[in-house]
Design a protein around this motif. Sequence first.
Motif, PDB file in Angstrom:
ATOM      1  N   GLY A 155      -2.237 -10.089  11.960  1.00 42.33           N
ATOM      2  CA  GLY A 155      -2.992  -9.170  11.105  1.00 42.33           C
ATOM      3  C   GLY A 155      -3.372  -9.822   9.780  1.00 42.33           C
ATOM      4  N   ASN A 156      -3.656  -8.997   8.781  1.00 40.09           N
ATOM      5  CA  ASN A 156      -3.978  -9.487   7.433  1.00 40.09           C
ATOM      6  C   ASN A 156      -4.975 -10.639   7.467  1.00 40.09           C
ATOM      7  N   CYS A 157      -5.972 -10.465   8.309  1.00 39.50           N
ATOM      8  CA  CYS A 157      -6.949 -11.530   8.541  1.00 39.50           C
ATOM      9  C   CYS A 157      -7.626 -11.927   7.243  1.00 39.50           C
ATOM     10  N   GLY A 158      -7.607 -13.201   6.940  1.00 37.30           N
ATOM     11  CA  GLY A 158      -8.223 -13.685   5.706  1.00 37.30           C
ATOM     12  C   GLY A 158      -7.472 -13.244   4.455  1.00 37.30           C
ATOM     13  N   TYR A 159      -6.221 -12.855   4.610  1.00 37.11           N
ATOM     14  CA  TYR A 159      -5.409 -12.390   3.475  1.00 37.11           C
ATOM     15  C   TYR A 159      -6.075 -11.265   2.704  1.00 37.11           C
ATOM     16  N   VAL A 160      -6.749 -10.369   3.423  1.00 41.63           N
ATOM     17  CA  VAL A 160      -7.484  -9.315   2.723  1.00 41.63           C
ATOM     18  C   VAL A 160      -6.577  -8.446   1.847  1.00 41.63           C
ATOM     19  N   SER A 161      -5.330  -8.218   2.285  1.00 38.11           N
ATOM     20  CA  SER A 161      -4.468  -7.353   1.462  1.00 38.11           C
ATOM     21  C   SER A 161      -4.059  -8.077   0.176  1.00 38.11           C
ATOM     22  N   TYR A 162      -3.917  -9.370   0.263  1.00 40.05           N
ATOM     23  CA  TYR A 162      -3.563 -10.127  -0.944  1.00 40.05           C
ATOM     24  C   TYR A 162      -4.716 -10.082  -1.941  1.00 40.05           C
ATOM     25  N   LYS A 163      -5.924 -10.129  -1.391  1.00 40.03           N
ATOM     26  CA  LYS A 163      -7.090 -10.032  -2.271  1.00 40.03           C
ATOM     27  C   LYS A 163      -7.090  -8.683  -2.980  1.00 40.03           C
ATOM     28  N   MET A 164      -6.790  -7.639  -2.210  1.00 34.19           N
ATOM     29  CA  MET A 164      -6.762  -6.304  -2.791  1.00 34.19           C
ATOM     30  C   MET A 164      -5.722  -6.206  -3.915  1.00 34.19           C
TER      31      MET A 164
ATOM     32  N   PRO B 373       4.434  -7.724  -0.900  1.00 28.95           N
ATOM     33  CA  PRO B 373       3.535  -6.617  -0.570  1.00 28.95           C
ATOM     34  C   PRO B 373       4.019  -5.632   0.504  1.00 28.95           C
ATOM     35  N   TYR B 374       4.607  -6.117   1.579  1.00 25.45           N
ATOM     36  CA  TYR B 374       5.057  -5.192   2.622  1.00 25.45           C
ATOM     37  C   TYR B 374       6.247  -4.354   2.118  1.00 25.45           C
ATOM     38  N   ALA B 375       7.220  -5.005   1.528  1.00 25.56           N
ATOM     39  CA  ALA B 375       8.372  -4.269   0.998  1.00 25.56           C
ATOM     40  C   ALA B 375       7.910  -3.279  -0.076  1.00 25.56           C
ATOM     41  N   PHE B 376       6.852  -3.656  -0.794  1.00 23.36           N
ATOM     42  CA  PHE B 376       6.329  -2.793  -1.852  1.00 23.36           C
ATOM     43  C   PHE B 376       5.808  -1.469  -1.303  1.00 23.36           C
ATOM     44  N   THR B 377       5.433  -1.437  -0.012  1.00 18.27           N
ATOM     45  CA  THR B 377       4.910  -0.184   0.548  1.00 18.27           C
ATOM     46  C   THR B 377       5.978   0.909   0.566  1.00 18.27           C
ATOM     47  N   ARG B 378       7.236   0.518   0.377  1.00 19.04           N
ATOM     48  CA  ARG B 378       8.303   1.529   0.359  1.00 19.04           C
ATOM     49  C   ARG B 378       8.797   1.830  -1.047  1.00 19.04           C
ATOM     50  N   LEU B 379       8.256   1.123  -2.019  1.00 20.75           N
ATOM     51  CA  LEU B 379       8.674   1.343  -3.403  1.00 20.75           C
ATOM     52  C   LEU B 379       7.798   2.452  -3.993  1.00 20.75           C
ATOM     53  N   ARG B 380       8.257   3.671  -3.888  1.00 22.41           N
ATOM     54  CA  ARG B 380       7.449   4.830  -4.268  1.00 22.41           C
ATOM     55  C   ARG B 380       8.308   5.857  -4.971  1.00 22.41           C
ATOM     56  N   PRO B 381       7.719   6.600  -5.907  1.00 24.61           N
ATOM     57  CA  PRO B 381       8.446   7.746  -6.451  1.00 24.61           C
ATOM     58  C   PRO B 381       8.665   8.763  -5.329  1.00 24.61           C
ATOM     59  N   PRO B 382       9.706   9.582  -5.431  1.00 22.29           N
ATOM     60  CA  PRO B 382       9.987  10.535  -4.361  1.00 22.29           C
ATOM     61  C   PRO B 382       8.770  11.411  -4.072  1.00 22.29           C
ATOM     62  N   GLY B 383       8.493  11.635  -2.799  1.00 25.13           N
ATOM     63  CA  GLY B 383       7.418  12.546  -2.423  1.00 25.13           C
ATOM     64  C   GLY B 383       6.041  11.924  -2.314  1.00 25.13           C
ATOM     65  N   ALA B 384       5.896  10.654  -2.702  1.00 22.11           N
ATOM     66  CA  ALA B 384       4.571  10.032  -2.651  1.00 22.11           C
ATOM     67  C   ALA B 384       4.116   9.874  -1.211  1.00 22.11           C
ATOM     68  N   LYS B 385       2.828  10.039  -0.980  1.00 25.15           N
ATOM     69  CA  LYS B 385       2.299   9.889   0.374  1.00 25.15           C
ATOM     70  C   LYS B 385       2.354   8.417   0.799  1.00 25.15           C
ATOM     71  N   GLN B 386       2.700   8.212   2.063  1.00 22.76           N
ATOM     72  CA  GLN B 386       2.971   6.848   2.537  1.00 22.76           C
ATOM     73  C   GLN B 386       1.769   6.150   3.146  1.00 22.76           C
ATOM     74  N   TRP B 387       0.661   6.852   3.370  1.00 25.03           N
ATOM     75  CA  TRP B 387      -0.451   6.241   4.094  1.00 25.03           C
ATOM     76  C   TRP B 387      -1.766   6.870   3.670  1.00 25.03           C
ATOM     77  N   GLY B 388      -2.856   6.341   4.226  1.00 18.18           N
ATOM     78  CA  GLY B 388      -4.177   6.853   3.869  1.00 18.18           C
ATOM     79  C   GLY B 388      -4.664   6.264   2.549  1.00 18.18           C
ATOM     80  N   LEU B 389      -5.720   6.870   2.019  1.00 19.62           N
ATOM     81  CA  LEU B 389      -6.296   6.344   0.782  1.00 19.62           C
ATOM     82  C   LEU B 389      -5.312   6.354  -0.379  1.00 19.62           C
ATOM     83  N   GLU B 390      -4.450   7.370  -0.395  1.00 22.75           N
ATOM     84  CA  GLU B 390      -3.460   7.414  -1.487  1.00 22.75           C
ATOM     85  C   GLU B 390      -2.545   6.196  -1.454  1.00 22.75           C
ATOM     86  N   HIS B 391      -2.139   5.834  -0.248  1.00 19.67           N
ATOM     87  CA  HIS B 391      -1.305   4.642  -0.115  1.00 19.67           C
ATOM     88  C   HIS B 391      -2.005   3.424  -0.706  1.00 19.67           C
TER      89      HIS B 391
END
Lengths: 190, 552
Positions: A155-164, B373-391
Amino acid sequence: MEVKRREFIRQLCFACGSISLIPACTSEISTWRFLTADEAKLIEAITEQIIPADQDAGATDARVVNFFDRQLIGYYTRHQETYRKGLQNIESSSLKIFHKNFVNLDWDQQTEFLETMETGELPEAEWEGNEQRSFFRMLLDHSMQAFYGSPRHGGNCGYVSYKMLKIDYPHVIGQNRYPSENGNTNLKAS
Amino acid sequence: MKNKHVNAIVIGAGAGGGVVAKELAVSGLSVVLFERGDWVTYDAHNDDELMSQRTHPFENPFGPDNKRHRRVFVGQNGNERIVLPFEYPFNNNAACVGSGTVSYGAMAWRFMEKDFLMKTSYGHVEGSTLEDWPITYQDLEPYYEKAEWEIGVSGDHTGNPFQSVRNMPYPMPPFAYNRDGQILYDAAKRIGLHPFPIPMLRNSVRYNGRPACYRMRTCVGFACPVNAKCGTHNTVIPIALQSGNCELRTNCQVAEVMINEKGLATGIKYFDENDNGHIQTADIVIISCAAVETARLLLNSKSRLFPEGAGNNNDWVGRNLQGHAYTGASGIFEDEIYDDVGPGACWAVGDFNHDNEGIVGGGVLCNSFFTPPYAFTRLRPPGAKQWGLEHKEFQRKNYKRISSVRGPFQEIPNFDARVTVDPEVKDHWGIPVARLSGQRHEYDRIGCQFMSDRAEEILREAGAITTWQAVGGRGLSGDQHQSGTARMGNDPKTSVTDKYGRVHDIDNLFVADGSLHVTNGGFNPVLTIMALGFYIGEYIAKNWNGGSFTSK
Ligand SMILES: Cc1cc2nc3c(=O)[nH]c(=O)nc-3n(C[C@H](O)[C@H](O)[C@H](O)COP(=O)(O)OP(=O)(O)OC[C@H]3O[C@@H](n4cnc5c(N)ncnc54)[C@H](O)[C@@H]3O)c2cc1C
């Protein structure tokens, strides 16, 4: 400084032997490894909901589905059955509620569907032998791994998430703070 | 082919074992150092977040592998299940030459005087096995110094006003603070705390023939690409090998220590990389497998004199499993505070280690390592939405605006948090596996809440606009800071080894790793484990009389 940095990149490439600056994810996939074509489309639709494109790339752009396909015959071989079944459960739930396949729902219907699944409120009859909330959590977690992990996993093709996130890649750019001549770490260089 | 008899076997090439092997080898003893893992390098994993020793959804890049290793975990509700190394309830550290010291965060803490005198300082805590160590901080001080100089620590020896007396400065100057470190440091100062640079087993300048750290963001969980992190794999173990007296046997799983009719260890049984069984005999055996596996090995070493396992006639082996309850708070700042000067953690406060009204023990608080970055997806204040545009919006907006302050709370040991061997489940070689059961002492939750409150205060003072706590202290402990399962003590009825790490009643069998810790301090434990390695290694070498090791 610039010259030094380039020299360093060169050395790093030597050191690692096989650093390829073209991530593996860009090569075209003609056939899926584990997923059927329909399953792949379904995962693509779900993961695009989880990480939608906006001003920055989303799951589809990042080829997140490729990560799923690769890992389901790799590290996640043990989840094959959960996926095969779970994706079917999603399809049958969608047909039951909307009389349409998930991929053919409107964007907002898809969102609502997944929110319902997240809280475990899709009709239980369609989920025999599988737990909708835990399958949702698995899809969510694997999507994040795919989107934010290293491209070498598919996944993360071209490191797009890092760019973000505006973090440098290749990582070497963050290493301009490179030991100076006297051997001290030069913190001011950035 | 039969293995040649040697003077000493050291089992486990990690923090404790690496140091002991070197101390014995340079003193002239012939040594075989056994390690179930292999050498690992940066190149094999680089800075891939999904292949880190901290976040390992696939497998542990620094071992052990999922194929051959497993444990049984008994949950709080009594349900038990088999767990593999990549799963968190496995309570892993690492398995490779250097073990955790290859991929660690490299914080290099000395415990404080009171950490060795917990019972004297705080009295009895109901439901706990809180006790004093049989040795004091002063006994260990010279060996802390050895660890700091031989393995290499950067730090400011005048920085922490609460530290116990030390004789020498650190061999290398401290690291400068990065941006979020500086902001939080200033805040901690303003509220009257005493922040100082974290001592690190990382080269701030060229040292020991290896280069200085260049401060990349990924460090903890990974090997160092330029070899600037100091572990046993690039210091003491190479010295042991260069002495000509030490042979390192990698990919060897030790199954059992053999104990004879006189109550002496005669050697070990092990499997090589092709799963062939062998025997290695020696005059002395030292176990340094880390707290879970050391207990397992002792318990699996049954003999007529020790039918329940070596040193276990009083049922203390595997008891008092401890680690650290990690606890703290996170905060979102208005401005970007992230400057990519890694690895993140750079200051600490010792104000909450001891002498806080109503708190038993306490712990150090530090700003934390960068969250990838991946571990950061779980670093959230309580109740924050985990996915979608808010994520996405959250990631984009806050990746460079969040900081955390955390620390290890000194756990209150308890008798029922323990390692046993499972009666049924076996590993790849047919060796009964470790079974983990019990829970932390309920006091830990109170201590963690106290520390999380303090962490949140610092973040608020620093200007964080949203803050939230992550309070630790529940469930079973163990993990990277595992310790306590072969407690040292003067009374054989309530401990496993004497004050030199010698197993009671088995004169030539020693333990040298985190298992010995009576209590685990309010600090990350590795420098104490290394210091114990120097102390025990020196004791064995000094008392070595060229033959059997039976004199008291
Ligand atoms: C990501 C990470 C970050 C960390 N950060 C810090 C930090 O900042 N500061 C700090 O103080 N500590 C830190 N630690 C913890 C530190 O690494 C451990 O405290 C320390 O390594 C434990 O020392 P030990 O000698 O008890 O065991 P280990 O160092 O784990 O050594 C045990 C060795 O024995 C081997 N072994 C086990 N069983 C057998 C067997 N039957 N046969 C053969 N070999 C065997 C294992 O493979 C292993 O190599 C960190 C650890 C990790 C993984």
